[in-house]
Design a protein around this motif. Sequence first.
Motif, PDB file in Angstrom:
ATOM      1  N   TYR A  77     -66.513  -5.096  33.845  1.00 10.42           N
ATOM      2  CA  TYR A  77     -66.014  -5.458  35.264  1.00 10.42           C
ATOM      3  C   TYR A  77     -67.206  -5.234  36.027  1.00 10.42           C
ATOM      4  CZ  TYR A  77     -61.484  -5.416  33.327  1.00 10.42           C
ATOM      5  OH  TYR A  77     -60.210  -5.722  32.695  1.00 10.42           O
ATOM      6  N   GLN A  78     -67.163  -5.916  37.257  1.00 10.40           N
ATOM      7  CA  GLN A  78     -68.120  -5.804  38.449  1.00 10.40           C
ATOM      8  C   GLN A  78     -68.152  -4.150  38.787  1.00 10.40           C
ATOM      9  OE1 GLN A  78     -68.379  -8.752  41.357  1.00 10.40           O
ATOM     10  NE2 GLN A  78     -69.237  -7.397  42.812  1.00 10.40           N
ATOM     11  N   ASN A  79     -66.988  -3.660  38.894  1.00  9.83           N
ATOM     12  CA  ASN A  79     -66.730  -2.494  39.328  1.00  9.83           C
ATOM     13  C   ASN A  79     -65.345  -1.643  39.044  1.00  9.83           C
ATOM     14  OD1 ASN A  79     -64.423  -3.085  41.410  1.00  9.83           O
ATOM     15  ND2 ASN A  79     -66.418  -4.015  42.493  1.00  9.83           N
ATOM     16  N   GLU A  80     -65.345  -0.412  39.339  1.00  8.68           N
ATOM     17  CA  GLU A  80     -64.204   0.372  38.629  1.00  8.68           C
ATOM     18  C   GLU A  80     -63.180  -0.169  39.331  1.00  8.68           C
ATOM     19  OE1 GLU A  80     -64.015   2.020  35.913  1.00  8.68           O
ATOM     20  OE2 GLU A  80     -65.993   1.493  35.500  1.00  8.68           O
ATOM     21  N   ALA A  81     -62.985  -0.252  40.606  1.00  7.28           N
ATOM     22  CA  ALA A  81     -61.694  -0.809  41.146  1.00  7.28           C
ATOM     23  C   ALA A  81     -61.260  -2.343  40.362  1.00  7.28           C
ATOM     24  CB  ALA A  81     -61.735  -1.129  42.608  1.00  7.28           C
ATOM     25  N   ASP A  82     -61.892  -2.948  39.902  1.00 10.71           N
ATOM     26  CA  ASP A  82     -61.373  -4.356  39.368  1.00 10.71           C
ATOM     27  C   ASP A  82     -60.864  -3.866  38.099  1.00 10.71           C
ATOM     28  OD1 ASP A  82     -63.066  -5.452  41.268  1.00 10.71           O
ATOM     29  OD2 ASP A  82     -64.696  -6.387  39.903  1.00 10.71           O
ATOM     30  N   ARG A  83     -61.587  -2.720  37.245  1.00 12.22           N
ATOM     31  CA  ARG A  83     -60.930  -2.380  35.910  1.00 12.22           C
ATOM     32  C   ARG A  83     -59.581  -1.680  36.418  1.00 12.22           C
ATOM     33  NH1 ARG A  83     -63.509  -0.854  31.399  1.00 12.22           N
ATOM     34  NH2 ARG A  83     -65.472  -0.525  32.545  1.00 12.22           N
ATOM     35  N   ALA A  84     -59.447  -1.207  37.326  1.00  9.88           N
ATOM     36  CA  ALA A  84     -58.026  -0.474  37.743  1.00  9.88           C
ATOM     37  C   ALA A  84     -57.142  -1.525  37.968  1.00  9.88           C
ATOM     38  CB  ALA A  84     -58.192   0.811  38.637  1.00  9.88           C
ATOM     39  N   ALA A  85     -57.649  -2.388  38.767  1.00 11.08           N
ATOM     40  CA  ALA A  85     -56.457  -3.635  38.867  1.00 11.08           C
ATOM     41  C   ALA A  85     -56.259  -4.397  37.849  1.00 11.08           C
ATOM     42  CB  ALA A  85     -56.980  -4.457  40.188  1.00 11.08           C
ATOM     43  N   ALA A  86     -57.020  -4.583  36.918  1.00  8.67           N
ATOM     44  CA  ALA A  86     -56.555  -5.450  35.707  1.00  8.67           C
ATOM     45  C   ALA A  86     -55.889  -4.669  34.866  1.00  8.67           C
ATOM     46  CB  ALA A  86     -58.095  -5.858  35.104  1.00  8.67           C
ATOM     47  N   ILE A  87     -56.228  -3.215  34.875  1.00 10.43           N
ATOM     48  CA  ILE A  87     -55.041  -2.523  33.923  1.00 10.43           C
ATOM     49  C   ILE A  87     -53.816  -2.590  34.282  1.00 10.43           C
ATOM     50  CG2 ILE A  87     -54.657  -0.072  33.379  1.00 10.43           C
ATOM     51  CD1 ILE A  87     -57.602   0.189  32.865  1.00 10.43           C
ATOM     52  N   ALA A  88     -53.679  -2.443  35.987  1.00 15.08           N
ATOM     53  CA  ALA A  88     -52.138  -2.565  36.423  1.00 15.08           C
ATOM     54  C   ALA A  88     -51.407  -3.654  36.340  1.00 15.08           C
ATOM     55  CB  ALA A  88     -52.465  -2.453  38.025  1.00 15.08           C
ATOM     56  N   ASN A  89     -52.395  -4.784  36.216  1.00 14.74           N
ATOM     57  CA  ASN A  89     -51.638  -6.416  36.079  1.00 14.74           C
ATOM     58  C   ASN A  89     -51.530  -6.560  34.449  1.00 14.74           C
ATOM     59  OD1 ASN A  89     -51.830  -6.715  38.659  1.00 14.74           O
ATOM     60  ND2 ASN A  89     -53.748  -8.014  38.830  1.00 14.74           N
TER      61      ASN A  89
ATOM     62  N   LEU B  53     -63.732 -27.590  39.485  1.00 11.79           N
ATOM     63  CA  LEU B  53     -65.024 -27.094  39.515  1.00 11.79           C
ATOM     64  C   LEU B  53     -64.819 -26.141  38.213  1.00 11.79           C
ATOM     65  CD1 LEU B  53     -67.419 -25.409  40.592  1.00 11.79           C
ATOM     66  CD2 LEU B  53     -66.126 -23.980  41.973  1.00 11.79           C
ATOM     67  N   ILE B  54     -65.734 -26.369  37.184  1.00  8.54           N
ATOM     68  CA  ILE B  54     -65.935 -25.767  36.039  1.00  8.54           C
ATOM     69  C   ILE B  54     -67.425 -24.997  35.974  1.00  8.54           C
ATOM     70  CG2 ILE B  54     -65.904 -26.070  33.561  1.00  8.54           C
ATOM     71  CD1 ILE B  54     -64.489 -28.402  33.855  1.00  8.54           C
ATOM     72  N   ALA B  55     -67.283 -23.743  35.972  1.00  7.28           N
ATOM     73  CA  ALA B  55     -68.502 -23.088  36.247  1.00  7.28           C
ATOM     74  C   ALA B  55     -68.547 -21.668  34.956  1.00  7.28           C
ATOM     75  CB  ALA B  55     -68.562 -22.133  37.391  1.00  7.28           C
ATOM     76  N   SER B  56     -69.831 -21.782  34.227  1.00  4.93           N
ATOM     77  CA  SER B  56     -70.062 -20.506  33.483  1.00  4.93           C
ATOM     78  C   SER B  56     -70.570 -19.563  34.643  1.00  4.93           C
ATOM     79  CB  SER B  56     -71.137 -20.739  32.542  1.00  4.93           C
ATOM     80  OG  SER B  56     -72.525 -21.508  33.233  1.00  4.93           O
ATOM     81  N   GLY B  57     -71.055 -18.332  34.166  1.00  2.00           N
ATOM     82  CA  GLY B  57     -71.653 -17.267  35.431  1.00  2.00           C
ATOM     83  C   GLY B  57     -70.692 -16.334  35.066  1.00  2.00           C
ATOM     84  N   GLY B  58     -69.466 -16.124  34.615  1.00  2.00           N
ATOM     85  CA  GLY B  58     -68.739 -14.868  34.312  1.00  2.00           C
ATOM     86  C   GLY B  58     -68.006 -14.402  35.615  1.00  2.00           C
ATOM     87  N   PHE B  59     -67.387 -15.627  36.395  1.00  3.24           N
ATOM     88  CA  PHE B  59     -66.555 -15.057  37.461  1.00  3.24           C
ATOM     89  C   PHE B  59     -65.181 -15.218  37.108  1.00  3.24           C
ATOM     90  CE2 PHE B  59     -70.073 -16.790  39.652  1.00  3.24           C
ATOM     91  CZ  PHE B  59     -70.151 -16.015  40.787  1.00  3.24           C
ATOM     92  N   TYR B  60     -64.402 -14.022  37.887  1.00  5.04           N
ATOM     93  CA  TYR B  60     -63.160 -13.859  37.704  1.00  5.04           C
ATOM     94  C   TYR B  60     -62.568 -13.424  38.968  1.00  5.04           C
ATOM     95  CZ  TYR B  60     -64.621  -8.753  37.197  1.00  5.04           C
ATOM     96  OH  TYR B  60     -64.955  -7.631  37.708  1.00  5.04           O
ATOM     97  N   ARG B  61     -61.375 -13.125  38.908  1.00  6.46           N
ATOM     98  CA  ARG B  61     -60.721 -12.966  40.104  1.00  6.46           C
ATOM     99  C   ARG B  61     -60.286 -11.539  40.097  1.00  6.46           C
ATOM    100  NH1 ARG B  61     -54.777 -15.006  42.366  1.00  6.46           N
ATOM    101  NH2 ARG B  61     -54.453 -14.685  40.152  1.00  6.46           N
ATOM    102  N   PHE B  62     -60.270 -10.656  41.044  1.00  7.88           N
ATOM    103  CA  PHE B  62     -59.815  -9.188  41.331  1.00  7.88           C
ATOM    104  C   PHE B  62     -58.453  -9.175  40.694  1.00  7.88           C
ATOM    105  CE2 PHE B  62     -57.652  -5.822  43.833  1.00  7.88           C
ATOM    106  CZ  PHE B  62     -58.511  -4.821  43.532  1.00  7.88           C
ATOM    107  N   GLY B  63     -58.135  -8.109  39.840  1.00  7.08           N
ATOM    108  CA  GLY B  63     -56.959  -8.037  39.287  1.00  7.08           C
ATOM    109  C   GLY B  63     -56.690  -8.800  37.737  1.00  7.08           C
TER     110      GLY B  63
END
Lengths: 99, 166
Positions: A77-89, B53-63
């Motif tokens: 994860y980019q940061n720990e908050a992301d990890r926590a949010a992903a675990i919650a989901n 849009l199709i992209a490599s680069g490791g993007f994901y959405r928060f959550g």
Amino acid sequence: MNPPRAVFTDFPLGNICGPPNDRSTQLAIVGSALDLAYTAEAPGVISPLSHVWPKPWKDEARQLIDKRTPRNDTPQYQNEADRAAAIANHGEDVACAVC
Amino acid sequence: MDEESDIDAVDYIQITRDSYSRLGFDPYRWASNPEPAAFVKPSKPLSESKVVLIASGGFYRFGDVAFTHKDDLTHREIPIDTPTTELRVSHFAYDQTSAKADPNSVFPIDALRDMVSAGEVGSLADVALTFMGGIYSQRRLQDTLVPALVERTRELDADLALLVPV
């Protein structure tokens, strides 16, 4: 890769669409890429764009310093908050194989 | 190719060759695609076309679940109305300073949204497709990730695909 057509921007790795927060350059580059879908006459065209990175960078890039991270096979994860949010989901089994 | 002879590109590829050898593998065998790529002229003007849009680069959405840093063959689907502030990036092989400061450096979602607002692009597919890239196995890429991306692209009914490698 063997795309039907491509534009090339001579920028540092990680900036293919333009400098951060430079929307006008980003728009020009994306526009050029989409336009090429209409103007290319044959497969395999690579069209170099004329945009120049705003400061010298190639000497440093040509040192080819390898900064790759270890080949971890768990989500990174980019940061720990992301990890926590992903675990919650998604639950720990999916979002965090080693927590 | 003739066009490439004028390009004074940095040979980042050498890093991959060296990195691959250090892992104890035989010298990397690059994909060779001697046949010309499929070439289809767009049937509609850009202002009437749907772009995916199709992209490599490791993007994901928060959550959502991030990618691993080892031959991750999965992809993520980022709803096209996702606020830029909810985009995250994690990648094993490139400096993400720019990507974190402004995802549009390698994931031009705002640029595309601006082009739709300006009437230059007809519309965008409901989601953008993202993946990690840097997958060392051509076979697994061709057998697993690429078919999934092709299937989703067809389902999204896009007229044009903008592929953005890092």
